[in-house]
Design a protein around this motif. Structure first.
Motif, PDB file in Angstrom:
ATOM      1  N   MET A   1       0.841  -1.181   0.000  1.00 23.44           N
ATOM      2  CA  MET A   1       0.000   0.000   0.000  1.00 23.44           C
ATOM      3  C   MET A   1       0.886   1.243   0.000  1.00 23.44           C
ATOM      4  SD  MET A   1      -3.399   0.282   1.894  1.00 23.44           S
ATOM      5  CE  MET A   1      -4.212   1.671   2.484  1.00 23.44           C
ATOM      6  N   ILE A   2       0.523   2.212  -0.781  1.00 23.82           N
ATOM      7  CA  ILE A   2       1.308   3.441  -0.933  1.00 23.82           C
ATOM      8  C   ILE A   2       0.767   4.513   0.009  1.00 23.82           C
ATOM      9  CG2 ILE A   2       1.899   5.307  -2.527  1.00 23.82           C
ATOM     10  CD1 ILE A   2       1.658   3.327  -4.798  1.00 23.82           C
ATOM     11  N   ASN A   3       1.670   5.189   0.697  1.00 21.21           N
ATOM     12  CA  ASN A   3       1.298   6.356   1.499  1.00 21.21           C
ATOM     13  C   ASN A   3       1.262   7.534   0.520  1.00 21.21           C
ATOM     14  OD1 ASN A   3       1.215   8.661   3.077  1.00 21.21           O
ATOM     15  ND2 ASN A   3       2.503   7.778   4.675  1.00 21.21           N
TER      16      ASN A   3
END
Length: 167
Positions: A1-3
């Motif tokens: 998951m990308i911040n």
């Protein structure tokens, strides 16, 4: 998951460059952010294209014209706008963005080829417009369009903070 917020901050902080007039960068970022917020992504794209100008050779073919800090600021905004959308998988134009330092140098200075003095800017404008306007693009889906707009606004907000901090 990308911040996503961290990515917006990283890319936004990359836009202002110390070697370019800080007030011109700040003004360019403010204008781009205002157009994006008020008029939308297509107006933002057209604005950046028109303000980035072109590097070309004079009529005699003796010298290459240069672009000023205003134009450089607009070019950087477009470059990093495409970069963040590419990193999020919304555009597929990685070859246009890497290696980053080489592409940035060509984007801001051009090259000494009289037939094609400004290859990165020409390709960047063409590809960004094509990717955003083709059938099935991210902008045909309303939720994707608002997501992209929000990402670009957040990135420009961080860029504005960074430009202010360079004063």
């Amino acid at each position: 998951m990308i911040n996503v917020d961290r990515l917006c901050a990283e890319v936004g902080f990359s836009i202002p460059k110390e070697e370019i007039d800080r007030s011109k960068q700040e003004n360019a970022i403010r204008k781009a952010l205002a157009i994006l917020s008020q008029e939308g992504i297509f107006a933002y794209l057209i604005y950046l294209e028109s303000e980035g100008k072109n590097i070309k050779w004079d009529e005699r073919g003796n010298t290459q014209t240069t672009i000023g800090d205003d134009e450089k600021a607009h070019r950087l905004i477009m470059f990093y706008s495409t970069k963040i959308l590419s990193q999020l998988g919304k555009l597929h134009i990685d070859d246009l963005l890497t290696p980053e330092n080489d592409k940035l140098k060509l984007l801001l200075e051009g090259k000494t080829d009289k037939d094609e003095p400004d290859p990165v800017w020409a390709k960047l404008k063409e590809t960004f417009r094509t990717e955003l306007t083709k059938n099935g693009s991210i902008l045909e889906n309303l939720s994707q369009m608002f997501f992209v707009k929000q990402i670009l606004e957040q990135t420009l907000t961080y860029a504005l903070y960074r430009a202010r901090s360079l004063r």
